[in-house]
Design a protein around this motif. Sequence first.
Motif, PDB file in Angstrom:
ATOM      1  N   GLY A  39      35.451 -14.712 -14.276  1.00 25.46           N
ATOM      2  CA  GLY A  39      34.507 -14.049 -13.352  1.00 25.46           C
ATOM      3  C   GLY A  39      34.655 -12.696 -13.683  1.00 25.46           C
ATOM      4  O   GLY A  39      35.343 -12.297 -14.586  1.00 25.46           O
ATOM      5  N   GLY A  40      33.718 -11.816 -12.915  1.00 18.43           N
ATOM      6  CA  GLY A  40      33.813 -10.394 -13.091  1.00 18.43           C
ATOM      7  C   GLY A  40      32.557  -9.814 -12.562  1.00 18.43           C
ATOM      8  O   GLY A  40      31.856 -10.467 -11.527  1.00 18.43           O
ATOM      9  N   LEU A  41      32.359  -8.714 -12.814  1.00 18.62           N
ATOM     10  CA  LEU A  41      31.051  -7.748 -12.256  1.00 18.62           C
ATOM     11  C   LEU A  41      30.358  -7.408 -13.280  1.00 18.62           C
ATOM     12  O   LEU A  41      30.384  -7.188 -14.340  1.00 18.62           O
ATOM     13  N   VAL A  42      28.878  -7.953 -12.967  1.00 18.55           N
ATOM     14  CA  VAL A  42      27.859  -7.733 -13.687  1.00 18.55           C
ATOM     15  C   VAL A  42      26.615  -7.227 -13.059  1.00 18.55           C
ATOM     16  O   VAL A  42      26.700  -7.302 -11.715  1.00 18.55           O
ATOM     17  N   GLN A  43      25.489  -7.049 -13.950  1.00 16.20           N
ATOM     18  CA  GLN A  43      24.307  -6.695 -13.136  1.00 16.20           C
ATOM     19  C   GLN A  43      23.288  -7.746 -13.050  1.00 16.20           C
ATOM     20  O   GLN A  43      23.310  -8.696 -13.729  1.00 16.20           O
ATOM     21  N   ALA A  44      22.499  -7.678 -12.112  1.00 18.10           N
ATOM     22  CA  ALA A  44      21.287  -8.711 -12.018  1.00 18.10           C
ATOM     23  C   ALA A  44      20.562  -8.953 -13.343  1.00 18.10           C
ATOM     24  O   ALA A  44      20.323  -7.939 -14.077  1.00 18.10           O
ATOM     25  N   GLY A  45      20.501 -10.380 -13.660  1.00 22.03           N
ATOM     26  CA  GLY A  45      19.956 -10.651 -14.928  1.00 22.03           C
ATOM     27  C   GLY A  45      20.808 -10.889 -15.984  1.00 22.03           C
ATOM     28  O   GLY A  45      20.506 -11.661 -16.828  1.00 22.03           O
ATOM     29  N   ASP A  46      22.240 -10.480 -15.855  1.00 21.02           N
ATOM     30  CA  ASP A  46      23.220 -10.723 -16.590  1.00 21.02           C
ATOM     31  C   ASP A  46      23.763 -12.218 -16.729  1.00 21.02           C
ATOM     32  O   ASP A  46      23.194 -12.788 -15.757  1.00 21.02           O
ATOM     33  N   SER A  47      24.569 -12.548 -17.522  1.00 21.18           N
ATOM     34  CA  SER A  47      25.250 -13.963 -17.875  1.00 21.18           C
ATOM     35  C   SER A  47      26.782 -13.923 -17.588  1.00 21.18           C
ATOM     36  O   SER A  47      27.313 -12.777 -18.105  1.00 21.18           O
ATOM     37  N   LEU A  90      21.403 -13.890 -13.529  1.00 22.51           N
ATOM     38  CA  LEU A  90      22.353 -13.939 -12.161  1.00 22.51           C
ATOM     39  C   LEU A  90      21.677 -13.194 -11.024  1.00 22.51           C
ATOM     40  O   LEU A  90      21.068 -12.023 -11.487  1.00 22.51           O
ATOM     41  N   LYS A  91      21.751 -13.279  -9.802  1.00 28.70           N
ATOM     42  CA  LYS A  91      21.204 -12.751  -8.910  1.00 28.70           C
ATOM     43  C   LYS A  91      22.221 -12.085  -7.876  1.00 28.70           C
ATOM     44  O   LYS A  91      23.382 -12.673  -7.929  1.00 28.70           O
ATOM     45  N   PRO A  92      21.806 -10.928  -7.274  1.00 29.13           N
ATOM     46  CA  PRO A  92      23.075 -10.351  -6.197  1.00 29.13           C
ATOM     47  C   PRO A  92      23.397 -11.790  -5.343  1.00 29.13           C
ATOM     48  O   PRO A  92      24.623 -11.727  -4.763  1.00 29.13           O
ATOM     49  N   GLU A  93      22.417 -12.330  -4.964  1.00 30.29           N
ATOM     50  CA  GLU A  93      22.970 -13.298  -3.873  1.00 30.29           C
ATOM     51  C   GLU A  93      23.998 -14.494  -4.644  1.00 30.29           C
ATOM     52  O   GLU A  93      24.497 -15.480  -3.839  1.00 30.29           O
ATOM     53  N   ASP A  94      24.288 -14.563  -5.798  1.00 33.87           N
ATOM     54  CA  ASP A  94      24.975 -15.460  -6.669  1.00 33.87           C
ATOM     55  C   ASP A  94      26.609 -14.864  -6.274  1.00 33.87           C
ATOM     56  O   ASP A  94      27.510 -15.469  -6.631  1.00 33.87           O
ATOM     57  N   GLY A 118      41.031 -25.182  -7.332  1.00 32.26           N
ATOM     58  CA  GLY A 118      41.627 -24.133  -8.277  1.00 32.26           C
ATOM     59  C   GLY A 118      41.733 -22.983  -7.151  1.00 32.26           C
ATOM     60  O   GLY A 118      41.460 -23.046  -5.770  1.00 32.26           O
ATOM     61  N   GLN A 119      42.108 -21.837  -7.633  1.00 30.39           N
ATOM     62  CA  GLN A 119      42.515 -20.632  -6.716  1.00 30.39           C
ATOM     63  C   GLN A 119      41.215 -19.880  -6.565  1.00 30.39           C
ATOM     64  O   GLN A 119      41.227 -18.774  -5.690  1.00 30.39           O
ATOM     65  N   GLY A 120      40.196 -19.976  -7.489  1.00 24.20           N
ATOM     66  CA  GLY A 120      38.874 -19.174  -7.410  1.00 24.20           C
ATOM     67  C   GLY A 120      38.546 -18.062  -8.264  1.00 24.20           C
ATOM     68  O   GLY A 120      39.912 -17.674  -8.687  1.00 24.20           O
ATOM     69  N   THR A 121      37.569 -17.882  -8.950  1.00 21.60           N
ATOM     70  CA  THR A 121      37.343 -16.677  -9.761  1.00 21.60           C
ATOM     71  C   THR A 121      36.361 -15.834  -9.089  1.00 21.60           C
ATOM     72  O   THR A 121      35.210 -16.419  -8.639  1.00 21.60           O
ATOM     73  N   GLN A 122      36.436 -14.414  -8.988  1.00 22.18           N
ATOM     74  CA  GLN A 122      35.276 -13.607  -8.234  1.00 22.18           C
ATOM     75  C   GLN A 122      34.104 -13.359  -9.275  1.00 22.18           C
ATOM     76  O   GLN A 122      34.549 -12.661 -10.279  1.00 22.18           O
ATOM     77  N   VAL A 123      32.946 -13.579  -8.648  1.00 24.87           N
ATOM     78  CA  VAL A 123      31.748 -13.040  -9.201  1.00 24.87           C
ATOM     79  C   VAL A 123      31.122 -12.203  -8.635  1.00 24.87           C
ATOM     80  O   VAL A 123      30.792 -12.650  -7.437  1.00 24.87           O
ATOM     81  N   THR A 124      30.789 -10.810  -9.017  1.00 26.77           N
ATOM     82  CA  THR A 124      29.942  -9.722  -8.130  1.00 26.77           C
ATOM     83  C   THR A 124      28.997  -9.586  -9.090  1.00 26.77           C
ATOM     84  O   THR A 124      29.119  -9.271 -10.179  1.00 26.77           O
ATOM     85  N   VAL A 125      27.771  -9.614  -8.666  1.00 28.73           N
ATOM     86  CA  VAL A 125      26.384  -9.284  -9.115  1.00 28.73           C
ATOM     87  C   VAL A 125      25.812  -8.232  -8.484  1.00 28.73           C
ATOM     88  O   VAL A 125      25.618  -8.298  -7.183  1.00 28.73           O
ATOM     89  N   SER A 126      25.692  -6.896  -9.000  1.00 31.85           N
ATOM     90  CA  SER A 126      24.931  -6.025  -8.675  1.00 31.85           C
ATOM     91  C   SER A 126      23.477  -5.485  -8.766  1.00 31.85           C
ATOM     92  O   SER A 126      23.188  -6.182  -9.770  1.00 31.85           O
TER      93      SER A 126
END
Length: 125
Positions: free
Chosen positions: A9-17, A86-90, A116-124
């Motif tokens: 998981g991580g922080l990415v911008q819209a349209g990224d993978s 990826l979209k912000p709503e993801d 599992g414990q989960g992994t955070q995905v943040t799409v800006s």
Amino acid sequence: QVQLVESGGGLVQAGDSLRLSCTASGRSFSSYLMGWFRPAPGKEREFVAAISRSGGLTNYDDSVKGRFTISRDNARNTVYLQMNSLKPEDTAIYYCAADWAAGGTSTIAGGYDYWGQGTQVTVSS
């Protein structure tokens, strides 16, 4: 008993993978149907994708179909979720889940045995 550990998981911008991984320890990985879920308004766990024990069958929620791909490597005890466009709503915590000796694929969170414990995905945007 099986233990699941997500990563990627991580922080990415819209349209990224991003590619999420979930590695299992314990009993035979190939005996588990595997799924990915995320929280949604009104739902603790919303179905994202699932893959059968052999990897021959996959299933996706309509919201991710064509953008996400689930796959597995039974030799590495790992299931992956490739997320493209990826979209912000993801944005969500993504949870990996395992269903013991289940055939086909399942969209029902309550049917899965291990999480599992989960992994955070943040799409800006």
